[in-house]
Design an enzyme around this catalytic site. Sequence first.
Site, short mmCIF file in Angstrom:
data_model
loop_
_atom_site.label_atom_id
_atom_site.label_comp_id
_atom_site.label_asym_id
_atom_site.label_seq_id
_atom_site.Cartn_x
_atom_site.Cartn_y
_atom_site.Cartn_z
CE1 TYR A 275 36.35 52.83 45.60
CE2 TYR A 275 36.71 54.37 43.81
CZ TYR A 275 37.21 53.54 44.78
OH TYR A 275 38.56 53.43 44.94
NE ARG B 4 34.76 47.42 37.28
CZ ARG B 4 36.00 47.59 37.70
NH1 ARG B 4 36.53 46.73 38.55
NH2 ARG B 4 36.71 48.61 37.32
NE ARG C 184 27.03 53.47 63.53
CZ ARG C 184 27.75 52.62 64.26
NH1 ARG C 184 27.25 52.02 65.32
NH2 ARG C 184 29.01 52.38 63.91
CE LYS D 85 37.18 51.64 41.45
NZ LYS D 85 38.52 52.04 41.87
CD GLU E 97 45.87 47.45 44.69
OE1 GLU E 97 45.46 47.58 43.53
OE2 GLU E 97 45.19 46.97 45.61
CG LEU F 176 40.39 47.26 42.32
CD1 LEU F 176 39.17 46.98 43.20
CD2 LEU F 176 40.35 48.68 41.80
N1 PLP Z 1 44.22 49.70 42.56
C1 PLP Z 1 43.52 50.46 43.41
C2 PLP Z 1 43.68 50.24 44.88
C3 PLP Z 1 42.64 51.43 42.94
O1 PLP Z 1 41.93 52.20 43.79
C4 PLP Z 1 42.52 51.63 41.53
C5 PLP Z 1 41.63 52.66 40.98
O2 PLP Z 1 41.08 53.46 41.69
C6 PLP Z 1 43.29 50.83 40.67
C7 PLP Z 1 44.11 49.86 41.22
C8 PLP Z 1 43.19 50.97 39.18
O3 PLP Z 1 41.98 50.40 38.70
P1 PLP Z 1 41.33 50.89 37.32
O4 PLP Z 1 42.37 50.66 36.26
O5 PLP Z 1 40.13 49.98 37.16
O6 PLP Z 1 40.98 52.33 37.47
#
Ligand code: PLP
Length: 268
Positions: A33, A52, A84, A131, A163, A188
């Site tokens: 997503y 993206r 499935r 993501k 994070e 991420l």
């Molecule tokens: N880290 C995680 C685990 C996230 O889910 C997100 C955003 O949903 C971010 C960092 C921040 O990413 P972005 O700045 O691309 O929204």
Amino acid sequence: MDQIAYVNGSFVPMAEAKVSILDRGFLFADGIYEVAAVLDGKLIDNASHLARLQRSVEKELVARNNLVNGMVYLEVTRGADTGRDFAFPKGVKPTLIMFTSVKDIVNAPAAKTGIGVITVPDIRWARRDIKSVALLAQVLAKQAAAEAGAGEAWMIEDGMVTEGGSSSAFILTQDDVLVTRQNSSAILPGCTRKAVVALAEERQLRVEERPFTVEEALVAKEAFITSASLFVQAVVTIDGKTVANGKPGPMTDRLREIYIDFARATAL
Ligand code: PLP
């Protein structure tokens, strides 16, 4: 007016926006997503989101929903097979859905007060750079934060902050170095993180991309998080202990302003 969603080629009222129970996103979390902010009716972004996203469909959705400030959510799954089976289905079209939500990110009250974060063990899988919609670990982390009256959970692995549950984590050290963990499969690669690092470096701020501990964050000058749905958001407590004087710091406020200017200047 009912919100309009996009489902596999059609714009439909939210209440009629449906996918099959055989959809692999539903059965296996086999989907990815994306979230992008909208300011003044325009998609906020930088090259990374652009790369993206399916921008033309998003813009149409923003227009159909008369969205001025908020977010566009986009999800792609490997589609709905006839049964499935774990292995990739053959000849199945991916599912693509999008919807919007309203949020005044620029004037969010939390930007003025700052938020608290709690820390939780990072129990996620080893490919956090994807993501993925497999977000159960983050659901548990953010529920724990909500129950503790905090605005976000920082996830900890091997004694280091990875994070936030849905955000990237930053600190500003006592000697004015901006620290955020380097990109790897442990986190991420946040689009907002990337933009903030570049904007800070353009302004000759020293940036170190490395892991940091909660102890280091607690003696930092400032702490904040970044994401598409928050921009730059001050963190003023960690596990109930105050960071500096417990108020959003001047560098955080400045970086927030700089990011908002950048966002408006690059919005499409
Ligand atoms: N880290 C995680 C685990 C996230 O889910 C997100 C955003 O949903 C971010 C960092 C921040 O990413 P972005 O700045 O691309 O929204």
